[in-house]
Design a protein around this motif. Structure first.
Motif, PDB file in Angstrom:
ATOM      1  N   MET A 176       6.968  26.917   7.592  1.00 24.55           N
ATOM      2  CA  MET A 176       6.511  28.021   8.108  1.00 24.55           C
ATOM      3  C   MET A 176       7.621  29.483   8.158  1.00 24.55           C
ATOM      4  SD  MET A 176       4.423  26.758  11.726  1.00 24.55           S
ATOM      5  CE  MET A 176       4.126  28.429  12.077  1.00 24.55           C
ATOM      6  N   LEU A 177       8.874  28.915   7.653  1.00 26.15           N
ATOM      7  CA  LEU A 177       9.741  29.725   7.848  1.00 26.15           C
ATOM      8  C   LEU A 177       9.807  30.597   6.363  1.00 26.15           C
ATOM      9  CD1 LEU A 177      12.598  31.181   8.677  1.00 26.15           C
ATOM     10  CD2 LEU A 177      13.683  29.388   7.432  1.00 26.15           C
ATOM     11  N   SER A 178       9.216  29.985   5.279  1.00 28.46           N
ATOM     12  CA  SER A 178       9.052  30.683   4.086  1.00 28.46           C
ATOM     13  C   SER A 178       7.943  31.336   4.218  1.00 28.46           C
ATOM     14  CB  SER A 178       8.697  29.542   3.029  1.00 28.46           C
ATOM     15  OG  SER A 178       9.768  28.685   2.756  1.00 28.46           O
ATOM     16  N   ASP A 179       6.693  31.347   5.013  1.00 32.82           N
ATOM     17  CA  ASP A 179       5.647  32.224   5.336  1.00 32.82           C
ATOM     18  C   ASP A 179       6.205  33.217   5.990  1.00 32.82           C
ATOM     19  OD1 ASP A 179       4.174  30.134   4.037  1.00 32.82           O
ATOM     20  OD2 ASP A 179       3.423  29.481   5.808  1.00 32.82           O
ATOM     21  N   ARG A 180       6.891  33.063   6.959  1.00 33.05           N
ATOM     22  CA  ARG A 180       7.527  34.354   7.558  1.00 33.05           C
ATOM     23  C   ARG A 180       8.430  35.306   6.820  1.00 33.05           C
ATOM     24  NH1 ARG A 180       8.412  30.340  11.499  1.00 33.05           N
ATOM     25  NH2 ARG A 180      10.854  30.472  11.281  1.00 33.05           N
ATOM     26  N   PHE A 181       9.135  34.903   5.709  1.00 29.45           N
ATOM     27  CA  PHE A 181       9.816  35.511   4.859  1.00 29.45           C
ATOM     28  C   PHE A 181       9.095  36.460   4.028  1.00 29.45           C
ATOM     29  CE2 PHE A 181      13.923  33.217   5.715  1.00 29.45           C
ATOM     30  CZ  PHE A 181      14.935  34.598   5.599  1.00 29.45           C
ATOM     31  N   ALA A 182       7.797  35.750   3.487  1.00 25.81           N
ATOM     32  CA  ALA A 182       6.957  36.287   2.610  1.00 25.81           C
ATOM     33  C   ALA A 182       6.148  37.450   3.468  1.00 25.81           C
ATOM     34  CB  ALA A 182       6.273  35.192   2.351  1.00 25.81           C
ATOM     35  N   GLN A 183       5.752  37.009   4.641  1.00 25.47           N
ATOM     36  CA  GLN A 183       5.118  38.092   5.625  1.00 25.47           C
ATOM     37  C   GLN A 183       6.275  39.352   5.827  1.00 25.47           C
ATOM     38  OE1 GLN A 183       4.046  36.698   9.364  1.00 25.47           O
ATOM     39  NE2 GLN A 183       2.827  38.698   9.957  1.00 25.47           N
ATOM     40  N   ALA A 184       7.420  39.204   6.015  1.00 20.62           N
ATOM     41  CA  ALA A 184       8.509  40.028   6.202  1.00 20.62           C
ATOM     42  C   ALA A 184       8.552  40.990   5.049  1.00 20.62           C
ATOM     43  CB  ALA A 184       9.752  39.743   6.652  1.00 20.62           C
ATOM     44  N   ALA A 185       8.623  40.444   3.897  1.00 23.52           N
ATOM     45  CA  ALA A 185       8.685  41.251   2.649  1.00 23.52           C
ATOM     46  C   ALA A 185       7.541  42.033   2.483  1.00 23.52           C
ATOM     47  CB  ALA A 185       8.835  40.265   1.470  1.00 23.52           C
TER      48      ALA A 185
END
Length: 684
Positions: free
Chosen positions: A101-110
């Motif tokens: 889920m951390l990868s998803d949060r980074f992608a969402q932030a980008a």
């Protein structure tokens, strides 16, 4: 590191930061004019590489750092940045694998940052969600967050302490720390004899062993002497107590740990304190005992080791008991100032039931306390909440064997003692604040925990329900000796910042839990800004670097504890827990490099260069100390835990022998009493 690239790119483009052009960078050299530009270019190259290969100067930046890594003059600096890149990449990769889920949060932030938001709060919330989730959802919702945190800290009382402190002057051992260093060139040592002055001259030739934020130079003027200031004000506070309760005739015992920067000062420090106290008005209400590292070694060699040899022999005894001392990082003297109360109870005075630590730049504002809280300082100590038992908000049992008060700044006390010493920041974030901004949860916990008043209509009446404290300050806190001996809390000696916050962590792995009772109205006035502005300014860079080290240390320390890190964070968030990060290396190194870049961008080149000179060696040392399986940190923690266990076991064994009137135990007691007597620095 792909996940991180858009974040750094956004910060470099949207903030008042400009990295140095690598194409135009001058060849590095060591002239006075060349050092600062090279430092700026090194830091810029690091940030450019963090921004990723889409940055137009990615390739020149990589070449620049790799080339400097082979330079005899700049190799260590360049290697630090190259090593930091590897550590950040590894940490991010591992964390994203552990938490998809951390990868998803980074992608969402980008994606969110690609829209180029301009609202400061919106940007902060996006980036904090990745690196600093403890800060999200506070701004704009302060009142609701304060209420929620108070609910989280609420303890339902099962039983108030049936035998609370009755006579604080007799039952509490007060403690504080004195930090000493060599004299300034302008120091006046005329009041000291020639032997003392000669030894001071010899000390000046010794290497410095320990560094502190703002140690007091021997020979400093009385009006600037923090030790004298704090003791005078404590003496005045006791005088008020005697006026209110004339039957309190006991002098208050006050133990000072004397931490010094040079070895010879371990013996000279006590002589200095004796001279200073003798030259000024008597502190008639206090008995002051000063313990140097030499004194603690005497206790180990002549008191503790003989007990261990007789009752619980181990070949490791000398090494394990070396945990008792006062020189070194702040965690070392902090643990001593708690543990000394247990030794005092066994050997010196069985009536001692607790210890309470103050900082010497803090005073009890007795007139304001009496007027605004209805009780003097000592009357606050008599609360039966100190030692109560109950259940926390999750239904888990808790023993409130510790107590914590609060602070009000000297400049604010005219507004009332319940004026928080840390207030909510209003904005104006620096680039590094978008990565980590502890002022926000610190203000929240200050309001929610420290400023709470017990009122029947609030549901927190101080009898059926109270608050436990997680956020405490270095002074204005205490512990019952009974709880101390049972829970054996300590701060590891490697902790150099927030030693007060770290103290509680050592107990969180036990089946039952030790906690701080919030003493509403037990407030001390913080006077540092009134007489120590120079010391504050001198400590600025070191204090900020210490904040980065704190993230690395606290995160690794929590990992070393035999408990789930998420559970520790759930309890200690938002403020104490925010320094226990799931991305500690990334957060600490980003904060450091962005701070350096900001200082350069603001034209503060000298401060930026000092930041790098001071910070890089300490960060590298801390990274080395906290890495590995097991890490050196974990090994030190486990050894020190054994040391404190042996310390408390030895006290229990000799206590039983004293009750049986064993000759050997009485002999050891006489030695302990002699050591303590030799530490008395203001005999009447």
């Amino acid at each position: 590191m792909t996940a991180l690239n858009p974040i750094i790119t956004f910060l470099l483009q949207s903030q008042p930061l400009k990295t140095v052009s690598l194409a135009a960078a001058e060849p590095p050299h060591l002239s006075e004019q060349g050092i600062t530009p090279t430092l700026q270019t090194l830091n810029s190259a690091f940030l450019i590489l963090l921004a990723g290969d889409r940055h137009p100067e990615f390739a020149p930046a990589q070449t620049y750092l790799e080339k400097l890594a082979t330079s005899p003059q700049w190799g260590d600096w360049a290697k630090f940045y190259l090593h930091s890149l590897q550590l950040i990449t590894t940490e991010l990769t591992q964390r994203c694998q552990q938490d998809p889920m951390l990868s998803d949060r980074f992608a969402q932030a980008a994606t969110q940052l690609a829209d180029q938001p301009t609202d400061e709060t919106a940007i902060a919330e996006i980036i904090w969600s990745l690196f600093f989730p403890e800060g999200t959802g506070i701004w704009g919702q302060e009142a609701a967050q304060i209420a929620a945190l108070r609910d989280k800290r609420t303890v339902k009382i099962d039983q108030l302490n049936p035998a609370p402190i009755q006579n604080p002057a007799k039952e509490i051992l007060f403690t504080s720390n004195a930090l000493l260093t060599v004299p300034l060139a302008s120091a006046d040592l005329a009041n000291f004899d020639q032997s003392f002055r000669t030894q001071i001259d010899q000390t000046l030739q010794e290497p410095q062993l320990y560094w502190y934020d703002h140690p007091i130079p021997i020979g400093t003027r009385p009006e600037n002497n923090e030790i004298l200031y704090g003791l005078k004000n404590l003496n005045q506070a006791v005088a008020v107590e005697r006026q209110r309760q004339p039957e309190l005739s006991d002098k208050v015992n006050c133990v000072l740990s004397v931490s010094v920067t040079h070895k010879r000062l371990q013996t000279l420090g006590k002589l200095y304190l004796q001279g200073v106290l003798a030259a000024h008005e008597p502190l008639d209400h206090l008995k002051i005992f000063a313990f140097t590292e030499a004194d603690t070694q005497t206790l180990i060699q002549q008191v503790l080791l003989p007990i261990v040899e007789r009752c619980c022999p181990t070949d490791e005894a000398a090494e394990l008991l070396s945990v008792l001392g006062v020189d070194g990082r702040y965690g070392r003297h902090y643990s001593f100032l708690k543990a000394i109360a247990a030794l005092w109870q066994v050997f010196i005075d069985p009536d001692i039931k607790a210890t309470f630590k103050i900082d010497l730049d803090q005073v009890f504002p007795q007139p304001e306390l009496i007027e605004q809280t209805g009780a003097s300082a000592f009357e606050h100590f008599q609360t039966p909440l100190w030692g109560a038992t109950g259940q926390d908000a999750t239904g888990q049992p808790i023993e409130l064997g510790m107590i914590a008060g609060a602070l009000v700044n000297q400049r604010d006390i005219h507004q009332g003692v319940f004026t928080p010493d840390v207030t909510f920041p209003s904005g104006g974030l620096s680039p590094d604040d978008y990565i980590f901004f502890s002022k926000l949860p610190q203000a929240l916990s200050t309001e929610a925990e420290m400023m709470t008043r017990y009122q029947p209509e609030s549901g927190l009446d101080g009898e059926a329900a109270c608050l436990q404290r997680i956020h405490v300050t270095g002074g204005t806190n205490g512990i019952l000796v009974e709880s101390l001996r049972r829970f054996q809390a300590f701060t590891p000696s490697f902790i150099g910042r927030a030693e007060d916050q770290a103290y509680l962590l050592s107990t969180l792995t036990q089946s039952d839990r030790l906690g701080y009772a919030h003493a509403a109205g037990l407030i001390m006035r913080h006077d540092k800004e009134g007489f120590a502005q120079e010391a504050i300014a001198m400590a600025k860079v070191g204090k900020q670097i210490g904040d980065y080290l704190r993230i690395l240390m606290f995160s690794a320390y929590a990992e070393a504890l035999p408990a789930d890190v998420d559970a520790i964070k759930a309890l200690t968030n938002p403020f104490t827990g925010c320094f226990i990060s799931h991305l500690p290396i990334t957060v600490a190194l980003l904060r450091f490099s962005l701070k350096v870049a900001t200082l350069f961008a603001q034209g503060k080149s000298a401060e930026a260069a000092e930041f790098m000179r001071v910070g890089i060696p300490q960060l590298q040392e801390c990274l080395d100390f906290t890495q590995g399986q097991p890490s050196p940190l974990q090994q030190v923690y486990e050894r020190e835990q054994k040391g404190w266990q042996l310390f408390y076991r030895s006290l229990s064994e000799v206590e039983k022998a004293l009750e049986a009137q064993a000759d050997w135990a009485q002999a050891v007691q006489k030695v302990a009493q002699k050591v303590v007597h030799n530490c008395w620095v203001n005999p009447s």
